[in-house]
Scaffold this motif. Structure first.
Motif, PDB file in Angstrom:
ATOM      1  N   ASP A  61      35.309 -11.489  13.040  1.00  0.00           N
ATOM      2  CA  ASP A  61      34.004 -10.925  13.395  1.00  0.00           C
ATOM      3  C   ASP A  61      33.023 -10.928  12.228  1.00  0.00           C
ATOM      4  O   ASP A  61      31.840 -11.230  12.391  1.00  0.00           O
ATOM      5  N   ARG A  62      33.536 -10.563  11.037  1.00  0.00           N
ATOM      6  CA  ARG A  62      32.640 -10.406   9.888  1.00  0.00           C
ATOM      7  C   ARG A  62      33.002 -11.299   8.715  1.00  0.00           C
ATOM      8  O   ARG A  62      32.318 -11.264   7.690  1.00  0.00           O
ATOM      9  N   GLY A  63      34.045 -12.088   8.845  1.00  0.00           N
ATOM     10  CA  GLY A  63      34.454 -12.937   7.730  1.00  0.00           C
ATOM     11  C   GLY A  63      34.994 -12.150   6.565  1.00  0.00           C
ATOM     12  O   GLY A  63      34.906 -12.594   5.415  1.00  0.00           O
ATOM     13  N   ASP A  64      35.573 -10.978   6.833  1.00  0.00           N
ATOM     14  CA  ASP A  64      36.089 -10.108   5.776  1.00  0.00           C
ATOM     15  C   ASP A  64      37.506 -10.559   5.415  1.00  0.00           C
ATOM     16  O   ASP A  64      38.495 -10.119   6.006  1.00  0.00           O
ATOM     17  N   THR A  65      37.612 -11.416   4.437  1.00  0.00           N
ATOM     18  CA  THR A  65      38.917 -11.959   4.053  1.00  0.00           C
ATOM     19  C   THR A  65      39.772 -10.941   3.295  1.00  0.00           C
ATOM     20  O   THR A  65      40.977 -11.157   3.130  1.00  0.00           O
ATOM     21  N   THR A  66      39.181  -9.842   2.831  1.00  0.00           N
ATOM     22  CA  THR A  66      39.977  -8.851   2.104  1.00  0.00           C
ATOM     23  C   THR A  66      40.998  -8.172   3.014  1.00  0.00           C
ATOM     24  O   THR A  66      42.017  -7.674   2.529  1.00  0.00           O
ATOM     25  N   GLN A  67      40.741  -8.141   4.320  1.00  0.00           N
ATOM     26  CA  GLN A  67      41.677  -7.510   5.248  1.00  0.00           C
ATOM     27  C   GLN A  67      42.850  -8.427   5.593  1.00  0.00           C
ATOM     28  O   GLN A  67      43.877  -7.959   6.077  1.00  0.00           O
ATOM     29  N   ASN A  68      42.689  -9.708   5.355  1.00  0.00           N
ATOM     30  CA  ASN A  68      43.765 -10.666   5.639  1.00  0.00           C
ATOM     31  C   ASN A  68      44.693 -10.742   4.430  1.00  0.00           C
ATOM     32  O   ASN A  68      44.751 -11.741   3.710  1.00  0.00           O
ATOM     33  N   VAL A  69      45.444  -9.682   4.209  1.00  0.00           N
ATOM     34  CA  VAL A  69      46.248  -9.555   3.001  1.00  0.00           C
ATOM     35  C   VAL A  69      47.456 -10.484   3.065  1.00  0.00           C
ATOM     36  O   VAL A  69      47.924 -10.870   4.135  1.00  0.00           O
ATOM     37  N   MET A  70      47.953 -10.841   1.891  1.00  0.00           N
ATOM     38  CA  MET A  70      49.165 -11.627   1.802  1.00  0.00           C
ATOM     39  C   MET A  70      50.370 -10.693   1.891  1.00  0.00           C
ATOM     40  O   MET A  70      50.445  -9.685   1.191  1.00  0.00           O
TER      41      MET A  70
END
Length: 390
Positions: A251-260
């Motif tokens: 939705d917002r391109g927030d890659t910080t939430q896509n954690v490893m």
């Protein structure tokens, strides 16, 4: 004639009094002691919903952004897989087939099935092989070692395949001239991530040499179900709980939430039970409303509840009660005045939060009419009794 009227009055009175003793569900309050509270009741401050509050709400949402949990690799390009017990290794020594895992051999997959080395190399990074032993590959022992001819036992646990390859090549020099060694993982069985909740195929996912992110884990588990709440995905890591917005990437391109993810993580995709809004009061259909992608406004909630009642609702009393779960003694109360020109705009911009209660107040005239509806049957009964006794 007078006697007949008196008899009819007595029968009617007896019938009406019998309603109080009629069978049915009721609570006998004779054994309950309800003591009045002498202390004054607490009052709750109410804040009017205006444009300034909308701006403050947007700023608070940005400041309250959930940071990802700490991990050993913040950059996926720096990720390195390290071998651990129960992994199966394939070791190749060029020009020495007696020391090499035969290409035509098969690996035990448990039960009555087998798979070739080629299949093992193509093993997707979704789950580990269910087999517990492999006669052809090198299974890392519980103590973290493997046995190799001429070399003996060497420690493999905690090392990369490149480090194991270099150690084997160094120790084979006395026996083989210029040994060329290749080491690869045939089956990743030691390190797993558990994915549970509202996904189509919950279960363990094997960690491999390819980084595994939160969105990858959900996708490889078949994707989420229709009732999944991707905005409140729970990640348990080292006895700590983190709540992440997996849908923020789309939705917002927030890659910080896509954690490893790392070994031992537990990913739980909950349903939308905790993302409900309760609409009550003078609306056409009082009901719980589920948030859509983690967002819901007052206008959305009232619309899904059928709108306010035109004849009964007080448009000046659209209340939002918040925080009753975490702080029941001091909840936050907001009021929207729908009679103002900018009320429609404010109602479509004020963002609700999970477990909020939207209550539409009752008009004063409606309260008076309802009191009359309660009194009118009694007045009519008294009037008819008086007529019958004449």
């Amino acid at each position: 004639m007078l006697k007949r009227n008196i008899t009819a009055s007595i029968l009617l009175t007896t019938f009406l009094s019998a309603c109080a003793t009629a069978p049915g569900n009721y609570l006998d309050t004779s054994r309950l002691r309800d003591e009045p509270q002498s202390a004054p009741k607490e009052t709750y401050p109410v804040r009017l919903i205006d444009s300034d509050l909308i701006v403050q709400q947007a700023q608070a949402k940005t400041a309250a952004q959930v940071l990802p949990p700490p991990g050993p690799f913040a950059d996926p390009t720096q990720y390195v897989y390290r071998v651990a017990p129960q992994d199966i290794l394939g070791i190749t020594v060029w020009d020495h087939p007696e020391l090499t895992t035969p290409n035509g051999s098969t690996l035990s997959a448990g039960g009555n099935t087998t798979q070739t080395l080629g299949g093992a190399l193509q093993q997707p990074y979704t789950q580990a092989l269910p087999g517990q032993a492999d006669p052809y590959g090198q299974t890392v022992a519980p103590d973290g070692t493997i046995y190799f001819p001429f070399v003996g036992r060497i420690r493999a646990s905690g090392k990369t395949t490149a480090q194991i390859r270099e150690e084997l090549a160094t120790k084979l020099v006395p026996y083989i001239r210029n040994p060329q060694v290749d080491v690869r993982v045939l089956s990743y069985r030691s390190q797993k991530v558990q994915v549970t909740g509202d996904v189509k195929s919950p279960g363990p996912l094997a960690m491999s040499d390819v980084p595994l992110t939160l969105v990858d884990a959900i996708t490889r588990s078949g994707g989420s179900t229709a009732d999944a709440d991707l905005q409140r995905v729970r990640l348990t890591r080292k006895n700590r709980l983190y709540v992440l917005d997996a849908n923020g990437l789309l939705d917002r391109g927030d890659t910080t939430q896509n954690v490893m993810l790392e070994a031992g993580d537990i990913v739980n995709v909950p349903d939308r039970t905790d993302s409900r809004i309760f609409v009550m009061g003078e609306v056409k259909t009082p009901m719980p409303v589920t948030m859509i992608k983690g967002t819901l406004t007052i206008a959305d909630a009232l619309t899904q509840a059928g709108g306010v009642l035109d004849t009964d609702a007080n448009p000046r009393q659209i209340y939002v009660m918040r925080g009753m779960k975490d702080k029941p003694a001091t909840p936050d109360v907001y009021r929207l005045d729908m009679t103002q020109p900018d009320a429609i705009m404010l109602s479509s911009q004020f963002q609700l939060q999970p477990m909020d209660v939207v209550y539409v107040g009752t008009a004063a005239s409606t309260t008076f009419n309802r009191v009359l509806q309660q009194i009118l049957p009694t007045v009519q009964t008294v009037f008819y009794l008086k007529q019958l006794t004449r």
